[in-house]
Scaffold this motif. Structure first.
Motif, PDB file in Angstrom:
ATOM      1  N   LYS A 242       8.641   5.760   6.591  1.00 15.44           N
ATOM      2  CA  LYS A 242       9.265   5.968   5.280  1.00 15.44           C
ATOM      3  C   LYS A 242       8.671   5.005   4.255  1.00 15.44           C
ATOM      4  O   LYS A 242       8.197   3.929   4.605  1.00 15.44           O
ATOM      5  CB  LYS A 242      10.773   5.757   5.365  1.00 15.44           C
ATOM      6  CG  LYS A 242      11.466   6.795   6.214  1.00 15.44           C
ATOM      7  CD  LYS A 242      12.955   6.558   6.260  1.00 15.44           C
ATOM      8  CE  LYS A 242      13.622   7.586   7.163  1.00 15.44           C
ATOM      9  NZ  LYS A 242      15.057   7.336   7.282  1.00 15.44           N
ATOM     10  N   ALA A 243       8.710   5.421   2.978  1.00 13.14           N
ATOM     11  CA  ALA A 243       8.211   4.564   1.906  1.00 13.14           C
ATOM     12  C   ALA A 243       8.997   3.254   1.882  1.00 13.14           C
ATOM     13  O   ALA A 243      10.209   3.244   2.057  1.00 13.14           O
ATOM     14  CB  ALA A 243       8.332   5.256   0.557  1.00 13.14           C
ATOM     15  N   CYS A 244       8.297   2.176   1.667  1.00 17.70           N
ATOM     16  CA  CYS A 244       8.927   0.861   1.614  1.00 17.70           C
ATOM     17  C   CYS A 244       9.840   0.773   0.396  1.00 17.70           C
ATOM     18  O   CYS A 244       9.403   1.026  -0.732  1.00 17.70           O
ATOM     19  CB  CYS A 244       7.855  -0.217   1.534  1.00 17.70           C
ATOM     20  SG  CYS A 244       8.518  -1.886   1.363  1.00 17.70           S
ATOM     21  N   PRO A 245      11.102   0.393   0.592  1.00 15.95           N
ATOM     22  CA  PRO A 245      12.019   0.299  -0.546  1.00 15.95           C
ATOM     23  C   PRO A 245      11.748  -0.906  -1.443  1.00 15.95           C
ATOM     24  O   PRO A 245      12.140  -0.907  -2.602  1.00 15.95           O
ATOM     25  CB  PRO A 245      13.395   0.193   0.123  1.00 15.95           C
ATOM     26  CG  PRO A 245      13.122  -0.393   1.461  1.00 15.95           C
ATOM     27  CD  PRO A 245      11.771   0.120   1.864  1.00 15.95           C
TER      28      PRO A 245
ATOM     29  N   GLY B 213       2.818  -0.735  -1.947  1.00 13.92           N
ATOM     30  CA  GLY B 213       2.224  -1.818  -1.167  1.00 13.92           C
ATOM     31  C   GLY B 213       2.071  -3.115  -1.957  1.00 13.92           C
ATOM     32  O   GLY B 213       1.641  -4.116  -1.420  1.00 13.92           O
ATOM     33  N   HIS B 214       2.417  -3.081  -3.252  1.00 15.38           N
ATOM     34  CA  HIS B 214       2.288  -4.258  -4.107  1.00 15.38           C
ATOM     35  C   HIS B 214       3.567  -4.518  -4.882  1.00 15.38           C
ATOM     36  O   HIS B 214       4.301  -3.586  -5.196  1.00 15.38           O
ATOM     37  CB  HIS B 214       1.144  -4.062  -5.107  1.00 15.38           C
ATOM     38  CG  HIS B 214      -0.176  -3.918  -4.446  1.00 15.38           C
ATOM     39  ND1 HIS B 214      -0.724  -2.684  -4.163  1.00 15.38           N
ATOM     40  CD2 HIS B 214      -1.049  -4.833  -3.992  1.00 15.38           C
ATOM     41  CE1 HIS B 214      -1.887  -2.857  -3.569  1.00 15.38           C
ATOM     42  NE2 HIS B 214      -2.105  -4.155  -3.439  1.00 15.38           N
TER      43      HIS B 214
ATOM     44  N   CYS C  60       3.099  -6.705  -0.880  1.00 14.36           N
ATOM     45  CA  CYS C  60       4.502  -6.653  -0.491  1.00 14.36           C
ATOM     46  C   CYS C  60       4.676  -7.239   0.911  1.00 14.36           C
ATOM     47  O   CYS C  60       3.998  -6.822   1.858  1.00 14.36           O
ATOM     48  CB  CYS C  60       4.985  -5.204  -0.523  1.00 14.36           C
ATOM     49  SG  CYS C  60       6.697  -4.986   0.009  1.00 14.36           S
ATOM     50  N   ASP C  61       5.576  -8.210   1.034  1.00 13.07           N
ATOM     51  CA  ASP C  61       5.841  -8.830   2.337  1.00 13.07           C
ATOM     52  C   ASP C  61       6.570  -7.890   3.295  1.00 13.07           C
ATOM     53  O   ASP C  61       6.377  -7.956   4.503  1.00 13.07           O
ATOM     54  CB  ASP C  61       6.685 -10.095   2.164  1.00 13.07           C
ATOM     55  CG  ASP C  61       5.898 -11.244   1.563  1.00 13.07           C
ATOM     56  OD1 ASP C  61       4.653 -11.271   1.685  1.00 13.07           O
ATOM     57  OD2 ASP C  61       6.544 -12.131   0.954  1.00 13.07           O
ATOM     58  N   ALA C  62       7.404  -7.020   2.752  1.00 17.80           N
ATOM     59  CA  ALA C  62       8.220  -6.144   3.598  1.00 17.80           C
ATOM     60  C   ALA C  62       7.384  -5.143   4.391  1.00 17.80           C
ATOM     61  O   ALA C  62       7.715  -4.809   5.524  1.00 17.80           O
ATOM     62  CB  ALA C  62       9.261  -5.412   2.751  1.00 17.80           C
ATOM     63  N   CYS C  63       6.285  -4.652   3.797  1.00 23.63           N
ATOM     64  CA  CYS C  63       5.461  -3.638   4.472  1.00 23.63           C
ATOM     65  C   CYS C  63       4.024  -4.118   4.709  1.00 23.63           C
ATOM     66  O   CYS C  63       3.186  -3.332   5.140  1.00 23.63           O
ATOM     67  CB  CYS C  63       5.452  -2.346   3.672  1.00 23.63           C
ATOM     68  SG  CYS C  63       4.594  -2.461   2.088  1.00 23.63           S
ATOM     69  N   ALA C  64       3.754  -5.368   4.398  1.00 30.03           N
ATOM     70  CA  ALA C  64       2.419  -5.957   4.562  1.00 30.03           C
ATOM     71  C   ALA C  64       1.350  -5.205   3.769  1.00 30.03           C
ATOM     72  O   ALA C  64       0.209  -5.098   4.189  1.00 30.03           O
ATOM     73  CB  ALA C  64       2.047  -6.032   6.035  1.00 30.03           C
ATOM     74  N   GLY C  65       1.753  -4.658   2.630  1.00 28.52           N
ATOM     75  CA  GLY C  65       0.804  -3.978   1.756  1.00 28.52           C
ATOM     76  C   GLY C  65       0.488  -2.547   2.130  1.00 28.52           C
ATOM     77  O   GLY C  65      -0.323  -1.896   1.486  1.00 28.52           O
ATOM     78  N   LYS C  66       1.140  -2.018   3.145  1.00 30.42           N
ATOM     79  CA  LYS C  66       0.865  -0.650   3.596  1.00 30.42           C
ATOM     80  C   LYS C  66       1.607   0.411   2.786  1.00 30.42           C
ATOM     81  O   LYS C  66       1.191   1.558   2.738  1.00 30.42           O
ATOM     82  CB  LYS C  66       1.231  -0.504   5.075  1.00 30.42           C
ATOM     83  CG  LYS C  66       0.353  -1.363   5.966  1.00 30.42           C
ATOM     84  CD  LYS C  66       0.737  -1.218   7.414  1.00 30.42           C
ATOM     85  CE  LYS C  66      -0.137  -2.151   8.253  1.00 30.42           C
ATOM     86  NZ  LYS C  66       0.250  -2.136   9.648  1.00 30.42           N
ATOM     87  N   GLY C  67       2.726   0.050   2.180  1.00 31.19           N
ATOM     88  CA  GLY C  67       3.512   1.006   1.409  1.00 31.19           C
ATOM     89  C   GLY C  67       4.509   1.784   2.233  1.00 31.19           C
ATOM     90  O   GLY C  67       5.355   2.484   1.696  1.00 31.19           O
TER      91      GLY C  67
END
Length: 58
Positions: A40-43, A49-50, A27-34
């Motif tokens: 907060k959890a990545c929306p 993270g994927h 995931c580009d928004a959280c760089a795979g961290k989730g």
């Protein structure tokens, strides 16, 4: 046959997992961290993270 998908798509997903011509990516928004910087959890990926993205086709 169900009209409801077995997998809930996240906003960052292009398609359901297993769809031909797609694959799992970071995931580009959280760089795979989730999670985001605020913890907060990545929306975009739902905290996994994927995301599922298109990888080819014609």
């Amino acid at each position: 046959m169900s009209i409801h998908p077995e997998h809930d798509l996240n906003p960052g997903d292009d398609a359901e997992p297993g769809t031909p011509g797609t694959g799992e990516d970071i995931c580009d928004a959280c760089a795979g961290k989730g999670t985001l910087l605020d913890g907060k959890a990545c929306p975009q990926c739902g905290g996994s993270g994927h995301v599922i993205v298109g990888i080819g086709g014609g």
